[in-house]
Design a protein around this motif. Structure first.
Motif, PDB file in Angstrom:
ATOM      1  N   HIS A 168      -6.569   3.914  14.596  1.00 37.88           N
ATOM      2  CA  HIS A 168      -5.956   2.979  15.524  1.00 37.88           C
ATOM      3  C   HIS A 168      -5.813   1.494  14.650  1.00 37.88           C
ATOM      4  CE1 HIS A 168      -6.975   4.859  19.455  1.00 37.88           C
ATOM      5  NE2 HIS A 168      -8.134   4.831  19.024  1.00 37.88           N
ATOM      6  N   GLU A 169      -6.487   1.345  13.523  1.00 35.88           N
ATOM      7  CA  GLU A 169      -6.828   0.985  12.827  1.00 35.88           C
ATOM      8  C   GLU A 169      -5.159   1.050  12.048  1.00 35.88           C
ATOM      9  OE1 GLU A 169      -9.847   0.048  10.361  1.00 35.88           O
ATOM     10  OE2 GLU A 169     -11.459   0.388  11.651  1.00 35.88           O
ATOM     11  N   PRO A 170      -4.313  -0.376  11.364  1.00 30.92           N
ATOM     12  CA  PRO A 170      -3.391  -0.301  10.149  1.00 30.92           C
ATOM     13  C   PRO A 170      -3.852   0.382   8.735  1.00 30.92           C
ATOM     14  CG  PRO A 170      -3.882  -2.510  10.857  1.00 30.92           C
ATOM     15  CD  PRO A 170      -5.259  -1.795  11.248  1.00 30.92           C
ATOM     16  N   ALA A 171      -2.713   0.820   8.311  1.00 30.54           N
ATOM     17  CA  ALA A 171      -3.614   1.349   6.970  1.00 30.54           C
ATOM     18  C   ALA A 171      -3.458   0.226   5.710  1.00 30.54           C
ATOM     19  CB  ALA A 171      -1.972   2.453   6.449  1.00 30.54           C
ATOM     20  N   ARG A 172      -4.096   0.291   5.206  1.00 34.16           N
ATOM     21  CA  ARG A 172      -4.580  -0.722   4.666  1.00 34.16           C
ATOM     22  C   ARG A 172      -3.506  -0.747   3.084  1.00 34.16           C
ATOM     23  NH1 ARG A 172     -11.026  -0.535   1.095  1.00 34.16           N
ATOM     24  NH2 ARG A 172     -11.689  -2.405   3.644  1.00 34.16           N
ATOM     25  N   GLN A 173      -2.886  -1.397   3.145  1.00 35.15           N
ATOM     26  CA  GLN A 173      -1.526  -2.616   1.872  1.00 35.15           C
ATOM     27  C   GLN A 173      -2.457  -2.143   0.582  1.00 35.15           C
ATOM     28  OE1 GLN A 173       1.421  -5.203   3.344  1.00 35.15           O
ATOM     29  NE2 GLN A 173       1.859  -4.060   5.292  1.00 35.15           N
ATOM     30  N   ASP A 174      -1.300  -2.515  -0.329  1.00 39.31           N
ATOM     31  CA  ASP A 174      -1.399  -3.033  -2.096  1.00 39.31           C
ATOM     32  C   ASP A 174      -1.444  -4.226  -2.073  1.00 39.31           C
ATOM     33  OD1 ASP A 174      -2.734  -3.064  -3.983  1.00 39.31           O
ATOM     34  OD2 ASP A 174      -0.533  -2.062  -5.514  1.00 39.31           O
ATOM     35  N   CYS A 175      -2.356  -5.120  -1.609  1.00 38.10           N
ATOM     36  CA  CYS A 175      -1.507  -6.721  -1.196  1.00 38.10           C
ATOM     37  C   CYS A 175      -2.756  -7.461  -2.963  1.00 38.10           C
ATOM     38  CB  CYS A 175      -1.660  -7.554   0.384  1.00 38.10           C
ATOM     39  SG  CYS A 175      -0.970  -6.717   1.141  1.00 38.10           S
ATOM     40  N   ARG A 176      -2.288  -8.527  -3.110  1.00 39.92           N
ATOM     41  CA  ARG A 176      -2.826  -8.948  -4.300  1.00 39.92           C
ATOM     42  C   ARG A 176      -1.826 -10.922  -4.280  1.00 39.92           C
ATOM     43  NH1 ARG A 176       0.673  -5.317  -5.157  1.00 39.92           N
ATOM     44  NH2 ARG A 176       2.162  -5.847  -7.245  1.00 39.92           N
ATOM     45  N   THR A 177      -2.801 -11.692  -4.643  1.00 39.13           N
ATOM     46  CA  THR A 177      -2.069 -13.130  -4.466  1.00 39.13           C
ATOM     47  C   THR A 177      -2.636 -13.523  -5.292  1.00 39.13           C
ATOM     48  OG1 THR A 177      -2.618 -13.143  -2.128  1.00 39.13           O
ATOM     49  CG2 THR A 177      -2.983 -15.244  -3.792  1.00 39.13           C
ATOM     50  N   TYR A 178      -1.807 -14.419  -6.581  1.00 40.14           N
ATOM     51  CA  TYR A 178      -1.680 -15.644  -7.933  1.00 40.14           C
ATOM     52  C   TYR A 178      -0.625 -16.614  -7.607  1.00 40.14           C
ATOM     53  CZ  TYR A 178      -3.317 -11.332  -9.492  1.00 40.14           C
ATOM     54  OH  TYR A 178      -3.735  -9.740  -9.539  1.00 40.14           O
ATOM     55  N   SER A 179      -1.013 -17.692  -8.025  1.00 45.70           N
ATOM     56  CA  SER A 179      -0.746 -18.657  -7.918  1.00 45.70           C
ATOM     57  C   SER A 179      -0.322 -19.445  -6.587  1.00 45.70           C
ATOM     58  CB  SER A 179       0.733 -19.025  -8.759  1.00 45.70           C
ATOM     59  OG  SER A 179       0.085 -18.415 -10.257  1.00 45.70           O
ATOM     60  N   SER A 180      -1.126 -18.830  -5.664  1.00 48.59           N
ATOM     61  CA  SER A 180      -0.554 -18.688  -4.286  1.00 48.59           C
ATOM     62  C   SER A 180       0.214 -18.536  -3.948  1.00 48.59           C
ATOM     63  CB  SER A 180      -0.413 -20.468  -3.926  1.00 48.59           C
ATOM     64  OG  SER A 180      -1.929 -21.504  -4.297  1.00 48.59           O
ATOM     65  N   VAL A 181       0.720 -17.268  -3.939  1.00 51.87           N
ATOM     66  CA  VAL A 181       1.963 -16.331  -3.429  1.00 51.87           C
ATOM     67  C   VAL A 181       1.272 -14.775  -3.151  1.00 51.87           C
ATOM     68  CG1 VAL A 181       3.740 -15.043  -4.045  1.00 51.87           C
ATOM     69  CG2 VAL A 181       4.074 -17.496  -5.274  1.00 51.87           C
ATOM     70  N   LYS A 182       0.802 -14.576  -2.326  1.00 50.40           N
ATOM     71  CA  LYS A 182       0.622 -13.047  -1.574  1.00 50.40           C
ATOM     72  C   LYS A 182       1.745 -12.215  -2.164  1.00 50.40           C
ATOM     73  CE  LYS A 182      -1.723 -10.544   1.919  1.00 50.40           C
ATOM     74  NZ  LYS A 182      -2.524 -10.917   2.842  1.00 50.40           N
ATOM     75  N   GLU A 183       1.976 -10.555  -2.585  1.00 49.80           N
ATOM     76  CA  GLU A 183       2.510  -9.740  -2.885  1.00 49.80           C
ATOM     77  C   GLU A 183       2.305  -8.583  -2.363  1.00 49.80           C
ATOM     78  OE1 GLU A 183       6.300  -9.314  -2.900  1.00 49.80           O
ATOM     79  OE2 GLU A 183       6.324 -10.442  -4.152  1.00 49.80           O
ATOM     80  N   CYS A 184       2.842  -7.591  -1.268  1.00 50.60           N
ATOM     81  CA  CYS A 184       1.782  -6.622  -1.143  1.00 50.60           C
ATOM     82  C   CYS A 184       3.283  -4.702  -1.331  1.00 50.60           C
ATOM     83  CB  CYS A 184       2.084  -6.309   0.544  1.00 50.60           C
ATOM     84  SG  CYS A 184       0.432  -7.468   1.638  1.00 50.60           S
ATOM     85  N   GLY A 185       2.148  -4.168  -1.394  1.00 47.66           N
ATOM     86  CA  GLY A 185       3.308  -2.790  -2.019  1.00 47.66           C
ATOM     87  C   GLY A 185       4.126  -3.227  -3.470  1.00 47.66           C
ATOM     88  N   GLN A 186       5.223  -2.376  -3.690  1.00 44.26           N
ATOM     89  CA  GLN A 186       5.802  -2.419  -5.273  1.00 44.26           C
ATOM     90  C   GLN A 186       6.625  -3.416  -5.195  1.00 44.26           C
ATOM     91  OE1 GLN A 186       4.263  -1.823  -7.358  1.00 44.26           O
ATOM     92  NE2 GLN A 186       6.207  -2.419  -8.641  1.00 44.26           N
ATOM     93  N   PRO A 187       7.087  -4.477  -5.349  1.00 45.73           N
ATOM     94  CA  PRO A 187       7.951  -5.208  -5.270  1.00 45.73           C
ATOM     95  C   PRO A 187       9.214  -5.087  -5.789  1.00 45.73           C
ATOM     96  CG  PRO A 187       6.166  -6.434  -6.173  1.00 45.73           C
ATOM     97  CD  PRO A 187       6.114  -5.974  -5.980  1.00 45.73           C
ATOM     98  N   LYS A 188      10.194  -4.994  -5.514  1.00 45.40           N
ATOM     99  CA  LYS A 188      11.485  -4.378  -6.240  1.00 45.40           C
ATOM    100  C   LYS A 188      11.865  -6.330  -6.799  1.00 45.40           C
ATOM    101  CE  LYS A 188      13.289  -1.354  -3.635  1.00 45.40           C
ATOM    102  NZ  LYS A 188      12.586  -0.129  -3.795  1.00 45.40           N
ATOM    103  N   LEU A 189      12.234  -5.608  -8.447  1.00 46.13           N
ATOM    104  CA  LEU A 189      12.238  -6.621  -8.556  1.00 46.13           C
ATOM    105  C   LEU A 189      13.967  -6.579  -9.572  1.00 46.13           C
ATOM    106  CD1 LEU A 189       9.471  -6.407 -11.870  1.00 46.13           C
ATOM    107  CD2 LEU A 189       9.615  -8.055 -10.100  1.00 46.13           C
ATOM    108  N   ASN A 190      14.302  -7.588  -9.793  1.00 44.86           N
ATOM    109  CA  ASN A 190      15.770  -7.508 -10.641  1.00 44.86           C
ATOM    110  C   ASN A 190      15.200  -7.896 -12.186  1.00 44.86           C
ATOM    111  OD1 ASN A 190      15.748 -10.042 -11.083  1.00 44.86           O
ATOM    112  ND2 ASN A 190      16.585 -11.478  -9.430  1.00 44.86           N
ATOM    113  N   GLU A 191      17.153  -7.525 -12.846  1.00 42.42           N
ATOM    114  CA  GLU A 191      16.529  -7.379 -13.884  1.00 42.42           C
ATOM    115  C   GLU A 191      16.376  -8.955 -14.993  1.00 42.42           C
ATOM    116  OE1 GLU A 191      19.753  -6.873 -17.811  1.00 42.42           O
ATOM    117  OE2 GLU A 191      19.928  -6.516 -16.045  1.00 42.42           O
ATOM    118  N   LYS A 192      16.138 -10.170 -14.905  1.00 37.98           N
ATOM    119  CA  LYS A 192      15.777 -11.502 -15.357  1.00 37.98           C
ATOM    120  C   LYS A 192      14.123 -11.538 -14.496  1.00 37.98           C
ATOM    121  CE  LYS A 192      15.121 -16.130 -14.647  1.00 37.98           C
ATOM    122  NZ  LYS A 192      16.314 -17.200 -13.970  1.00 37.98           N
TER     123      LYS A 192
END
Length: 76
Positions: free
Chosen positions: A26-50
């Protein structure tokens, strides 16, 4: 003697604690989230070349890869 009792108590509660820490259906799975410089990101973000170049440069200067990934994705 006290150390043995503490270790035994930790061992006993550790087994029950592991069971309690598991999420129920009944509980959602925990996501790998982190916040730095007031920016929150969850999971493994896809990055462009730059952004990937930014992460490489930042980690070479001592920043952790997790923080560099978030900040470079937000600001690069």
């Amino acid at each position: 003697m006290t150390g043995v009792l503490v270790a035994a108590a930790v061992g006993v509660t550790g087994v029950g604690g592991a069971t309690a820490a598991q999420s129920s259906p009944h509980e959602p799975a925990r996501q790998d989230c982190r916040t730095y410089s007031s920016v929150k990101e969850c999971g493994q973000p896809k990055l462009n070349e730059k952004q990937q170049q930014c992460v490489t440069a930042a980690t070479q200067q001592g920043m952790t890869e997790r923080r560099a990934t978030v900040e470079c994705r937000a600001f690069a």
